[in-house]
Design an enzyme around this catalytic site. Structure first.
Site, PDB file in Angstrom:
ATOM      1  N   TYR A  50       0.977  -1.066   0.075  1.00  0.00           N
ATOM      2  CA  TYR A  50       0.222  -0.030  -0.232  1.00  0.00           C
ATOM      3  C   TYR A  50       0.916   1.164  -0.223  1.00  0.00           C
ATOM      4  O   TYR A  50      -0.051   2.660   0.149  1.00  0.00           O
ATOM      5  CB  TYR A  50      -0.862  -0.293   1.406  1.00  0.00           C
ATOM      6  CG  TYR A  50      -2.092  -0.874   0.972  1.00  0.00           C
ATOM      7  CD1 TYR A  50      -3.223  -0.465   0.520  1.00  0.00           C
ATOM      8  CD2 TYR A  50      -2.737  -1.724   1.860  1.00  0.00           C
ATOM      9  CE1 TYR A  50      -4.417  -0.907  -0.176  1.00  0.00           C
ATOM     10  CE2 TYR A  50      -4.022  -2.208   1.761  1.00  0.00           C
ATOM     11  CZ  TYR A  50      -5.010  -2.072   0.404  1.00  0.00           C
ATOM     12  OH  TYR A  50      -5.881  -2.521  -0.002  1.00  0.00           O
ATOM     13  N   ASN A 113     -12.894  -3.910   4.659  1.00  0.00           N
ATOM     14  CA  ASN A 113     -13.752  -3.983   3.869  1.00  0.00           C
ATOM     15  C   ASN A 113     -13.709  -4.454   2.090  1.00  0.00           C
ATOM     16  O   ASN A 113     -14.289  -5.051   1.487  1.00  0.00           O
ATOM     17  CB  ASN A 113     -13.759  -2.432   2.633  1.00  0.00           C
ATOM     18  CG  ASN A 113     -12.420  -2.337   2.266  1.00  0.00           C
ATOM     19  OD1 ASN A 113     -11.326  -3.069   1.831  1.00  0.00           O
ATOM     20  ND2 ASN A 113     -12.558  -0.735   1.467  1.00  0.00           N
ATOM     21  N   HIS A 116     -10.013  -6.475  -2.069  1.00  0.00           N
ATOM     22  CA  HIS A 116      -8.781  -5.377  -2.460  1.00  0.00           C
ATOM     23  C   HIS A 116      -9.236  -5.840  -4.757  1.00  0.00           C
ATOM     24  O   HIS A 116      -9.020  -6.798  -4.879  1.00  0.00           O
ATOM     25  CB  HIS A 116      -7.481  -5.508  -2.481  1.00  0.00           C
ATOM     26  CG  HIS A 116      -6.313  -4.431  -3.382  1.00  0.00           C
ATOM     27  ND1 HIS A 116      -6.347  -3.806  -2.696  1.00  0.00           N
ATOM     28  CD2 HIS A 116      -6.222  -4.452  -3.619  1.00  0.00           C
ATOM     29  CE1 HIS A 116      -5.814  -2.763  -4.258  1.00  0.00           C
ATOM     30  NE2 HIS A 116      -4.799  -3.518  -4.915  1.00  0.00           N
ATOM     31  N   GLU A 127       0.780  -4.940  -8.917  1.00  0.00           N
ATOM     32  CA  GLU A 127       0.606  -6.100  -7.632  1.00  0.00           C
ATOM     33  C   GLU A 127       0.462  -7.108  -7.751  1.00  0.00           C
ATOM     34  O   GLU A 127       0.956  -7.907  -7.011  1.00  0.00           O
ATOM     35  CB  GLU A 127      -0.805  -4.792  -7.553  1.00  0.00           C
ATOM     36  CG  GLU A 127      -0.796  -3.804  -6.809  1.00  0.00           C
ATOM     37  CD  GLU A 127      -2.912  -3.552  -6.020  1.00  0.00           C
ATOM     38  OE1 GLU A 127      -3.205  -3.950  -7.216  1.00  0.00           O
ATOM     39  OE2 GLU A 127      -2.754  -1.762  -6.285  1.00  0.00           O
TER      40      GLU A 127
HETATM   41  O1  CDP Z   1     -10.024  -0.478  -1.964  1.00  0.00           O
HETATM   42  P1  CDP Z   1      -9.864   0.668  -2.773  1.00  0.00           P
HETATM   43  O2  CDP Z   1      -9.607   1.087  -4.072  1.00  0.00           O
HETATM   44  O3  CDP Z   1     -11.754   0.725  -2.875  1.00  0.00           O
HETATM   45  O4  CDP Z   1      -9.741   2.142  -1.921  1.00  0.00           O
HETATM   46  P2  CDP Z   1      -8.217   3.092  -1.790  1.00  0.00           P
HETATM   47  O5  CDP Z   1      -8.862   4.340  -2.355  1.00  0.00           O
HETATM   48  O6  CDP Z   1      -7.165   2.980  -2.496  1.00  0.00           O
HETATM   49  O7  CDP Z   1      -8.216   3.139  -0.140  1.00  0.00           O
HETATM   50  C1  CDP Z   1      -7.565   1.487   0.360  1.00  0.00           C
HETATM   51  C2  CDP Z   1      -8.236   0.437   1.381  1.00  0.00           C
HETATM   52  O8  CDP Z   1      -8.054   1.926   2.560  1.00  0.00           O
HETATM   53  C3  CDP Z   1      -9.480   0.207   1.210  1.00  0.00           C
HETATM   54  O9  CDP Z   1      -9.565  -0.144   0.942  1.00  0.00           O
HETATM   55  C4  CDP Z   1      -9.439   1.028   2.981  1.00  0.00           C
HETATM   56  O10 CDP Z   1     -10.000  -0.591   3.314  1.00  0.00           O
HETATM   57  C5  CDP Z   1      -8.790   1.473   3.339  1.00  0.00           C
HETATM   58  N1  CDP Z   1      -8.876   3.040   3.617  1.00  0.00           N
HETATM   59  C6  CDP Z   1      -9.632   3.319   5.197  1.00  0.00           C
HETATM   60  O11 CDP Z   1      -9.429   2.966   5.750  1.00  0.00           O
HETATM   61  N2  CDP Z   1      -9.878   4.354   5.501  1.00  0.00           N
HETATM   62  C7  CDP Z   1     -10.072   5.421   3.984  1.00  0.00           C
HETATM   63  N3  CDP Z   1     -10.820   6.923   4.673  1.00  0.00           N
HETATM   64  C8  CDP Z   1     -10.226   5.127   2.601  1.00  0.00           C
HETATM   65  C9  CDP Z   1      -9.428   3.604   2.484  1.00  0.00           C
HETATM   66 MG    MG Z   2      -7.727   1.220  -4.328  1.00  0.00          MG
END
Ligand code: CDP
Ligand code: MG
Length: 138
Positions: A50, A113, A116, A127
């Site tokens: 990440y 959630n 991924h 990845e």
């Molecule tokens: O997974 P996705 O691409 O939908 O979201 P992201 O914006 O790339 O963020 C990566 C991951 O960080 C998310 O899937 C969540 O597990 C976490 N996250 C979080 O804990 N709090 C946030 N405000 C945004 C993301």
């Molecule tokens: Mg993402």
């Protein structure tokens, strides 16, 4: 265009016994599971995965969460795989996820959630390479 993407069944979903249900949703949607394994990440490995989020306020909690239990990283293949998996996953925050999406059905919170999915071709390539060697991707 036949395309590959990268996905992870996250620790919350594995703990909650949703792995098989999530894989079933993925297969029902027409994805081929090219490669999959069960493993756990160290916090350092989660930070590497990440790294694009390193400056975000949720980075520490997120990487601790990703190292908190078993995960199933996998490589998926399908026409338009990257965009179609994102659609099947639903919004990052399950409170905003559409009915029928994996996050709507199985996610606990915006952090925990369930799944991924890569968001673009370049991130998918990074990845996939982070988790799988070439010989595992036949
Ligand atoms: O997974 P996705 O691409 O939908 O979201 P992201 O914006 O790339 O963020 C990566 C991951 O960080 C998310 O899937 C969540 O597990 C976490 N996250 C979080 O804990 N709090 C946030 N405000 C945004 C993301
Ligand atoms: Mg993402």
């Amino acid at each position: 265009m036949l395309q590959r993407t990268f996905s992870i069944v996250k620790p919350d979903a594995v703990r909650n016994g949703h792995t098989a249900s999530i894989l079933a949703e993925i297969e029902k949607a027409g994805f081929k599971i090219v490669s999959i394994k069960r493993m756990s990440l160290t916090e350092e490995q989660a930070q590497g995965f990440y790294a694009v989020h390193a400056a975000r306020p949720f980075f520490g909690a997120l990487t601790q969460f990703m190292a908190s239990g078993a995960i199933f990283p996998m490589v998926l293949e399908k026409e338009n795989a990257i965009a179609d998996l994102r659609k099947l996953m639903g919004a990052t925050n399950p409170a905003n996820a559409e009915e029928g999406t994996i996050r709507k059905k199985f996610a606990e919170s915006i952090e925990a959630n369930a799944i991924h999915g890569s968001d673009a071709e370049d991130t998918a390539a990074f990845e996939i390479g982070y988790f799988f060697a070439g010989y595992e991707l036949k």
